[in-house]
Scaffold this motif. Structure first.
Motif, PDB file in Angstrom:
ATOM      1  N   LEU A   1       0.826  -1.181  -0.071  1.00  8.59           N
ATOM      2  CA  LEU A   1       0.057  -0.042   0.132  1.00  8.59           C
ATOM      3  C   LEU A   1       0.976   1.115  -0.095  1.00  8.59           C
ATOM      4  O   LEU A   1       0.478   2.295  -0.568  1.00  8.59           O
ATOM      5  CB  LEU A   1      -0.907  -0.177   1.143  1.00  8.59           C
ATOM      6  CG  LEU A   1      -1.941   1.103   1.302  1.00  8.59           C
ATOM      7  CD1 LEU A   1      -2.932   1.267   0.213  1.00  8.59           C
ATOM      8  CD2 LEU A   1      -2.617   0.997   2.569  1.00  8.59           C
ATOM      9  N   ILE A   2       1.962   1.187   0.752  1.00  8.43           N
ATOM     10  CA  ILE A   2       2.841   2.390   0.892  1.00  8.43           C
ATOM     11  C   ILE A   2       3.472   2.729  -0.445  1.00  8.43           C
ATOM     12  O   ILE A   2       3.561   3.801  -0.971  1.00  8.43           O
ATOM     13  CB  ILE A   2       3.704   2.226   1.911  1.00  8.43           C
ATOM     14  CG1 ILE A   2       3.240   2.195   3.331  1.00  8.43           C
ATOM     15  CG2 ILE A   2       4.887   3.423   1.974  1.00  8.43           C
ATOM     16  CD1 ILE A   2       2.168   3.250   3.815  1.00  8.43           C
ATOM     17  N   SER A   3       3.881   1.412  -0.878  1.00 13.34           N
ATOM     18  CA  SER A   3       4.659   1.768  -2.469  1.00 13.34           C
ATOM     19  C   SER A   3       3.667   2.266  -3.523  1.00 13.34           C
ATOM     20  O   SER A   3       4.156   2.855  -4.335  1.00 13.34           O
ATOM     21  CB  SER A   3       5.170   0.433  -2.883  1.00 13.34           C
ATOM     22  OG  SER A   3       4.079  -0.521  -3.256  1.00 13.34           O
ATOM     23  N   GLU A   4       2.477   2.020  -3.492  1.00 12.63           N
ATOM     24  CA  GLU A   4       1.520   2.406  -4.458  1.00 12.63           C
ATOM     25  C   GLU A   4       1.268   3.940  -4.160  1.00 12.63           C
ATOM     26  O   GLU A   4       0.497   4.337  -5.033  1.00 12.63           O
ATOM     27  CB  GLU A   4       0.191   1.265  -4.402  1.00 12.63           C
ATOM     28  CG  GLU A   4       0.795   0.161  -4.930  1.00 12.63           C
ATOM     29  CD  GLU A   4      -0.450  -1.088  -4.838  1.00 12.63           C
ATOM     30  OE1 GLU A   4      -0.156  -1.962  -5.737  1.00 12.63           O
ATOM     31  OE2 GLU A   4      -1.198  -0.561  -4.161  1.00 12.63           O
TER      32      GLU A   4
ATOM     33  N   ARG B   1       1.494  -7.229  -7.287  1.00  9.14           N
ATOM     34  CA  ARG B   1       2.595  -6.667  -6.195  1.00  9.14           C
ATOM     35  C   ARG B   1       2.327  -7.242  -4.844  1.00  9.14           C
ATOM     36  O   ARG B   1       3.517  -7.518  -4.091  1.00  9.14           O
ATOM     37  CB  ARG B   1       2.402  -5.333  -6.335  1.00  9.14           C
ATOM     38  CG  ARG B   1       3.492  -4.476  -5.600  1.00  9.14           C
ATOM     39  CD  ARG B   1       3.527  -3.079  -5.764  1.00  9.14           C
ATOM     40  NE  ARG B   1       3.826  -2.935  -7.058  1.00  9.14           N
ATOM     41  CZ  ARG B   1       3.464  -1.959  -8.256  1.00  9.14           C
ATOM     42  NH1 ARG B   1       2.296  -1.249  -7.632  1.00  9.14           N
ATOM     43  NH2 ARG B   1       3.728  -1.802  -9.162  1.00  9.14           N
ATOM     44  N   ALA B   2       1.121  -7.240  -4.338  1.00 12.09           N
ATOM     45  CA  ALA B   2       0.751  -7.857  -2.698  1.00 12.09           C
ATOM     46  C   ALA B   2       1.261  -9.292  -2.797  1.00 12.09           C
ATOM     47  O   ALA B   2       2.001  -9.667  -1.872  1.00 12.09           O
ATOM     48  CB  ALA B   2      -0.610  -7.592  -2.509  1.00 12.09           C
ATOM     49  N   THR B   3       0.745 -10.038  -4.015  1.00 12.46           N
ATOM     50  CA  THR B   3       1.255 -11.476  -3.793  1.00 12.46           C
ATOM     51  C   THR B   3       2.849 -11.677  -4.182  1.00 12.46           C
ATOM     52  O   THR B   3       3.221 -12.287  -3.075  1.00 12.46           O
ATOM     53  CB  THR B   3       0.555 -12.101  -4.984  1.00 12.46           C
ATOM     54  OG1 THR B   3      -0.841 -11.983  -4.774  1.00 12.46           O
ATOM     55  CG2 THR B   3       0.819 -13.707  -5.233  1.00 12.46           C
ATOM     56  N   GLY B   4       3.430 -11.094  -5.010  1.00 10.39           N
ATOM     57  CA  GLY B   4       4.732 -11.347  -4.965  1.00 10.39           C
ATOM     58  C   GLY B   4       5.655 -10.950  -3.734  1.00 10.39           C
ATOM     59  O   GLY B   4       6.329 -11.647  -3.139  1.00 10.39           O
TER      60      GLY B   4
END
Length: 465
Positions: free
Chosen positions: A136-139, A381-384
């Motif tokens: 969430l922060i990265s996005e 992204r969250a899964t990776g």
């Protein structure tokens, strides 16, 4: 007539200063990880007293420590796909409440069996919090400072662990070990309620899923009010041309080898971190002949090094080669781990080396999370990130078991720390190997046709105020 402005989510975020809305999000994420870190290592702090009060063997204590780690591995690997399907916010909030409630149950345990069950359930919530919060922060982070902001957030883990050490050193002698566990349960429940009210959903997720137009409009108004006042369309940054599950994308040929190197490196890093988090107080007390309070302070120094390392490493990763920075700190960490085994009779030196190991290994683990969130596309992204953490948790599980076994076999403190050099060296090699397969494509840059973006098929979110 006003023309319709079309821009991507990444252009919207990268083209503006880091504002108050994003600062609030980073603060909420930081507090989430602080409590995750406190809760995750609290059993290590109470372990010496718990062993004394209940008369536990090393094997029984290892079972209690391992139960939470098993739960964390499962929670991490399940939480990522759920967040890619249902959203980052609901998964983060539900998991914070979940691990808080089961930590309260742990504080009421009356036997080893109950404690093992409650720590397993607690671990399910703990495991999903870090990868989905960092995603969430990265996005919401501008590309120019993404690594730094992720590490700022995730250094909350070691800040929570360090704070827990000082709290434990005071509360355990004064109020008993249950008081520390109660504190680790009440605080997440309070935070979960706050997150429900204040934490936003990922803008990139909303656009990628083509839903929540009202939520998108409200978020854009806070990030870029000048855009919100004009007609605009938001499009996804980069998208796979085929509709695939997030798991299949992570394991796709263009990501497969890079994924394997992330898994290998993170497995080794968490193996080392969690072995120290679980057993360092016990090793210092029994191997060095120090008191429970002195062993807790040595552990706290290890945890203090983490946030310092996280900030320094994240800052450096945004300016120089991410891979060389991480490999370098892992090599320094390996040398410091070896030195701890030779300084057990020198308390100040031991604490100083524990600080350096925390700086390198805990700080480096946060850097690896930043590396992973920049490697995969939005829909995976969250899964990776969470699957990397899940594989790392397997290393953490094995570390708790192996720590108990080494102590049961009568290994000396020097022998144990010499052996722990090996995972630190493997982590350095894996990070450098990952460099070969790392490309900007996952950050939204399309290269070699790896992730073509069919803009006409993307059904962008359109808002006309």
């Amino acid at each position: 007539m006003t023309s319709l402005r079309r821009l991507s989510v990444r252009d919207l975020i990268d083209g503006r200063p880091f504002g108050r809305f994003q600062t609030l999000l980073v603060f909420l994420g930081f507090m989430t990880i602080v409590l995750d870190g406190f809760d995750a290592v609290v059993m290590g702090y109470i372990a010496p007293q718990l062993k004394l009060d209940w008369g536990l063997s090393h094997e029984s204590l290892g079972a209690v420590l391992s139960a939470g780690l098993i739960g964390q591995a499962i929670g991490a690997m399940a939480g990522g796909p759920l967040a890619d399907r249902y959203g980052r916010k609901p998964v983060v909030v539900s998991n914070v409440l979940f691990f808080g409630i089961w930590t309260l149950a742990t504080a009421m345990s009356s036997d080893v069996r109950g404690m093992v069950i409650f720590r397993f359930l607690t671990g399910l919530g703990l495991g999903a919090a870090i990868p989905n919060t960092s995603t969430l922060i990265s996005e919401y982070a501008p590309q120019r400072m993404r690594s730094f902001l992720i590490t700022v957030t995730l250094c909350g883990y070691t800040a929570g662990g360090a704070g827990g050490g000082f709290i434990s050193a005071w509360m355990i002698p004064a109020f008993g070990w249950r008081s520390v566990v109660l504190a680790a349960g009440v605080l997440p429940v309070i935070l979960g309620v706050i997150l429900m009210a204040l934490m936003p959903e990922s803008l990139g997720f909303l656009v990628a899923r083509k839903k929540g137009a009202a939520a998108v409009k409200a978020i854009v108004a806070r990030i870029a009010p000048e855009i919100a006042r004009t007609p605009y369309e938001l499009v996804q940054d980069a998208q796979s041309p085929h509709r695939s599950s997030s798991i299949r994308i992570v394991l796709a040929p263009q990501y497969r080898m890079g994924t394997a190197m992330l898994w290998c490196g993170y497995f080794c890093v968490l193996f080392l971190i969690y072995l120290l988090s679980s057993w360092l107080p016990t090793l210092v007390k029994e191997g060095g002949g120090y008191s429970v309070s002195e062993s807790a302070i040595a552990m706290a120094m290890f945890q203090v090094g983490g946030p310092i390392g996280s900030l320094a490493i994240g800052w450096a990763m945004d300016r120089w080669s991410k891979h060389w920075i991480l490999a370098g700190v892992f090599l320094i960490g390996a040398a410091s781990v070896a030195a701890i085994g030779e300084t057990s009779q020198y308390y100040l030196a031991l604490c100083g080396l524990a600080l350096v190991v925390g700086f390198c290994m805990s700080g480096g683990s946060v850097g690896m999370t930043a590396l992973a969130t920049g490697y995969y596309p939005t829909e995976a992204r969250a899964t990776g990130s969470s699957w990397m953490l899940g594989i790392g948790r397997i290393g953490a599980i094995l570390s708790a078991m192996l720590g108990a076994e080494m102590l049961s076999l009568g290994w000396s403190m020097s022998d144990i720390f010499t052996a722990l050099v090996i995972p630190a060296l493997i982590a350095a090699v894996a990070v450098l190997a990952h460099k070969r397969w790392d490309t900007p494509r996952a950050a939204g840059v399309i290269q070699h046709g790896a992730i073509p973006h069919d803009k006409d098929a993307s059904k962008p979110v359109s808002t006309n105020p």
